[in-house]
Design a protein around this motif. Structure first.
Motif, mmCIF file in Angstrom:
data_model
loop_
_atom_site.group_PDB
_atom_site.id
_atom_site.type_symbol
_atom_site.label_atom_id
_atom_site.label_comp_id
_atom_site.label_asym_id
_atom_site.label_seq_id
_atom_site.Cartn_x
_atom_site.Cartn_y
_atom_site.Cartn_z
ATOM 1 N N TYR A 112 -10.475 -2.337 -6.956
ATOM 2 C CA TYR A 112 -9.096 -2.660 -6.578
ATOM 3 C C TYR A 112 -8.294 -1.383 -6.363
ATOM 4 C CZ TYR A 112 -8.735 -7.767 -7.178
ATOM 5 O OH TYR A 112 -8.812 -9.124 -7.036
ATOM 6 N N GLN A 117 -9.329 0.448 -3.334
ATOM 7 C CA GLN A 117 -9.259 -0.360 -2.115
ATOM 8 C C GLN A 117 -10.529 -0.145 -1.292
ATOM 9 O OE1 GLN A 117 -6.100 -2.365 -1.051
ATOM 10 N NE2 GLN A 117 -6.364 -2.347 -3.251
ATOM 11 N N PRO A 171 -12.555 -5.293 0.772
ATOM 12 C CA PRO A 171 -11.576 -6.380 0.776
ATOM 13 C C PRO A 171 -11.576 -7.084 -0.590
ATOM 14 C CG PRO A 171 -12.941 -6.486 2.746
ATOM 15 C CD PRO A 171 -13.552 -5.453 1.845
ATOM 16 N N ARG A 172 -10.462 -7.660 -0.965
ATOM 17 C CA ARG A 172 -10.314 -8.280 -2.283
ATOM 18 C C ARG A 172 -11.436 -9.269 -2.584
ATOM 19 N NH1 ARG A 172 -7.195 -13.030 -3.511
ATOM 20 N NH2 ARG A 172 -7.380 -13.309 -5.745
ATOM 21 N N TYR A 196 -4.041 -6.599 -6.652
ATOM 22 C CA TYR A 196 -4.691 -6.012 -5.474
ATOM 23 C C TYR A 196 -3.635 -5.521 -4.486
ATOM 24 C CZ TYR A 196 -7.952 -5.328 -1.639
ATOM 25 O OH TYR A 196 -8.696 -4.766 -0.627
ATOM 26 N N TRP A 197 -2.634 -6.332 -4.253
ATOM 27 C CA TRP A 197 -1.561 -5.960 -3.324
ATOM 28 C C TRP A 197 -0.811 -4.723 -3.842
ATOM 29 C CZ3 TRP A 197 3.777 -5.794 -3.925
ATOM 30 C CH2 TRP A 197 4.489 -5.569 -2.746
ATOM 31 N N CYS A 202 -1.973 -2.328 -5.772
ATOM 32 C CA CYS A 202 -2.832 -1.154 -5.559
ATOM 33 C C CYS A 202 -2.799 -0.727 -4.097
ATOM 34 C CB CYS A 202 -4.280 -1.455 -5.979
ATOM 35 S SG CYS A 202 -4.516 -1.548 -7.755
ATOM 36 N N LYS A 203 -2.817 -1.701 -3.205
ATOM 37 C CA LYS A 203 -2.787 -1.397 -1.778
ATOM 38 C C LYS A 203 -1.473 -0.716 -1.405
ATOM 39 C CE LYS A 203 -3.582 -3.531 2.689
ATOM 40 N NZ LYS A 203 -3.985 -4.729 3.399
ATOM 41 N N LYS A 204 -0.367 -1.264 -1.901
ATOM 42 C CA LYS A 204 0.945 -0.688 -1.603
ATOM 43 C C LYS A 204 1.055 0.718 -2.179
ATOM 44 C CE LYS A 204 5.881 -1.639 -1.915
ATOM 45 N NZ LYS A 204 6.119 -0.457 -1.162
ATOM 46 N N ARG A 222 -1.346 2.879 -2.694
ATOM 47 C CA ARG A 222 -2.138 3.792 -1.861
ATOM 48 C C ARG A 222 -1.415 4.092 -0.547
ATOM 49 N NH1 ARG A 222 -7.014 5.204 -3.333
ATOM 50 N NH2 ARG A 222 -7.721 5.652 -1.241
ATOM 51 N N GLU A 223 -0.783 3.079 0.051
ATOM 52 C CA GLU A 223 -0.039 3.295 1.297
ATOM 53 C C GLU A 223 1.146 4.220 1.068
ATOM 54 O OE1 GLU A 223 0.868 -0.689 2.489
ATOM 55 O OE2 GLU A 223 -1.142 -1.046 3.280
#
Length: 103
Positions: free
Chosen positions: A42, A45, A48-49, A85-86, A88-90, A92-93
């Motif tokens: 997670y 990333q 995919p989740r 998950y979201w 972690c994605k945010k 990283r972005e």
């Protein structure tokens, strides 16, 4: 099949089991290995989740977590871990955006 390498110092909260369910499934147990891998996937990333969650299930099976516990944990992850998950994605972005400004 493959190898997952986790960087030293990686922080993992182990299994995020709500306290109301900890009489049935504790935060630590034979699923520790799977929980660390899942948290890493997670965080990185790397997949995919859905794929991260299937790796979690497979790692629990490899760790000999009993059938019903691994499926309860897997279904809980599938149903409720979209927010971590979201996040972690945010994160990283946002890090990439800051990195491009600093250059």
């Amino acid at each position: 099949e493959g190898t997952i390498t986790i960087k030293p110092g990686f922080y993992c909260d182990m299994a995020s089991i709500p306290s109301v369910f900890q009489n049935f499934i504790s935060k630590v147990g034979p699923w520790d290995y799977a929980a660390v891998i899942h948290d890493w996937l997670y965080s990185a990333q790397a997949l995919p989740r859905k794929n991260c969650d299937w790796v979690f299930l497979r790692a629990m099976k490899d760790s000999r977590v009993i059938f019903w516990k691994r499926w309860v944990m897997f279904l809980a992850v599938r149903g409720f871990s979209f927010i971590p998950y979201w996040l972690c994605k945010k994160e990283r972005e946002d890090f990439r955006k800051v990195g491009s400004v600093v250059k």
